[in-house]
Design a protein around this motif. Structure first.
Motif, short mmCIF file in Angstrom:
data_model
loop_
_atom_site.label_atom_id
_atom_site.label_comp_id
_atom_site.label_asym_id
_atom_site.label_seq_id
_atom_site.Cartn_x
_atom_site.Cartn_y
_atom_site.Cartn_z
N GLU A 45 0.85 -1.18 0.00
CA GLU A 45 0.00 0.00 0.00
C GLU A 45 0.89 1.24 0.00
O GLU A 45 1.78 1.37 0.84
CB GLU A 45 -0.89 0.01 1.26
N ALA A 46 0.67 2.12 -0.95
CA ALA A 46 1.46 3.35 -1.04
C ALA A 46 0.79 4.42 -0.18
O ALA A 46 -0.14 5.08 -0.60
CB ALA A 46 1.56 3.82 -2.48
N VAL A 47 1.25 4.57 1.05
CA VAL A 47 0.69 5.55 1.97
C VAL A 47 1.20 6.93 1.57
O VAL A 47 2.40 7.13 1.41
CB VAL A 47 1.11 5.23 3.43
N GLU A 48 0.26 7.86 1.38
CA GLU A 48 0.61 9.22 0.97
C GLU A 48 -0.18 10.23 1.76
O GLU A 48 -1.23 9.92 2.31
CB GLU A 48 0.34 9.41 -0.53
N GLY A 49 0.32 11.44 1.80
CA GLY A 49 -0.38 12.54 2.47
C GLY A 49 0.61 13.64 2.78
O GLY A 49 1.80 13.53 2.46
N THR A 50 0.12 14.69 3.42
CA THR A 50 1.03 15.75 3.83
C THR A 50 1.74 15.27 5.10
O THR A 50 1.30 14.31 5.75
CB THR A 50 0.28 17.06 4.13
N VAL A 51 2.80 15.96 5.45
CA VAL A 51 3.53 15.60 6.67
C VAL A 51 2.57 15.65 7.86
O VAL A 51 2.56 14.74 8.69
CB VAL A 51 4.73 16.57 6.88
N LYS A 52 1.76 16.68 7.90
CA LYS A 52 0.82 16.84 9.02
C LYS A 52 -0.21 15.70 9.03
O LYS A 52 -0.52 15.15 10.09
CB LYS A 52 0.12 18.20 8.91
N GLU A 53 -0.76 15.35 7.86
CA GLU A 53 -1.75 14.26 7.79
C GLU A 53 -1.15 12.94 8.25
O GLU A 53 -1.80 12.17 8.98
CB GLU A 53 -2.28 14.11 6.36
N ALA A 55 1.41 12.54 10.28
CA ALA A 55 1.65 12.62 11.73
C ALA A 55 0.36 12.31 12.48
O ALA A 55 0.36 11.54 13.46
CB ALA A 55 2.16 14.01 12.10
N GLU A 56 -0.76 12.85 12.00
CA GLU A 56 -2.06 12.57 12.63
C GLU A 56 -2.46 11.11 12.44
O GLU A 56 -2.94 10.47 13.38
CB GLU A 56 -3.13 13.51 12.05
#
Length: 168
Positions: A45-53, A55-56
């Protein structure tokens, strides 16, 4: 100041109290282990998001996520722009499984390469092979010692001291 610089200033501080740094790293390694355990449950699974997302998502503070991204960056299919990363920077955690395993071995992070989640990714033989491959890649192999009266290895037929060893 970019987040990575803030993380490095905090984590590698020359002026910080040693006990404080030890607590910081101890807490970091525990959180890092938990994030890797979750990532390894679905390694494709390619987990992606902003650094903040991210972290949450992994229930850690921004600085811990920055440290994690710094650590995993060399194992990713495509490196993240960690040098200029900010909270809203889009990042990916899509990693190369074998490379990640070998990088964990190279870092002597046994709490990571011994995670039980690896058992579902690689069989024991493959893990041993990757471990051995990584350890051998950093081993320096010296050639046989050449003495002055030995034949020169260049094949000239002369003694080493009269040939290639003349200026050594």
């Amino acid at each position: 100041m970019a987040l990575l610089n803030q993380w490095r200033d905090m984590a590698y501080s020359e002026t910080a109290d040693k006990g404080e740094l030890q607590r910081l790293w101890s807490a970091y390694f525990q959180k890092e282990k938990e994030i890797y355990a979750q990532l390894l449950k679905n390694p494709d699974e390619a987990v992606e998001g902003t650094v903040k997302e991210l972290a949450e998502k992994y229930n850690v503070d921004i600085m811990t996520m920055v440290g994690f991204l710094d650590g995993i960056n060399d194992s990713l299919k495509e490196a993240n722009p960690i040098e200029e990363m900010e909270e809203d920077t889009k990042v990916s955690l899509a990693f190369e499984k074998a490379l990640l395993y070998k990088n964990m071995v190279a870092a002597d992070a046994d709490w990571l390469y011994e995670l039980e989640e690896w058992n579902d990714i690689f069989d024991e033989e493959t893990r041993k092979s990757l471990y051995k491959e990584q350890k051998e890649s950093t081993t320096i192999h010296k050639g046989p010692k050449i003495y002055p009266n030995d034949p020169c290895p260049c094949g000239s037929g002369k003694k080493y001291k009269k040939c290639c060893g003349k200026n050594v």
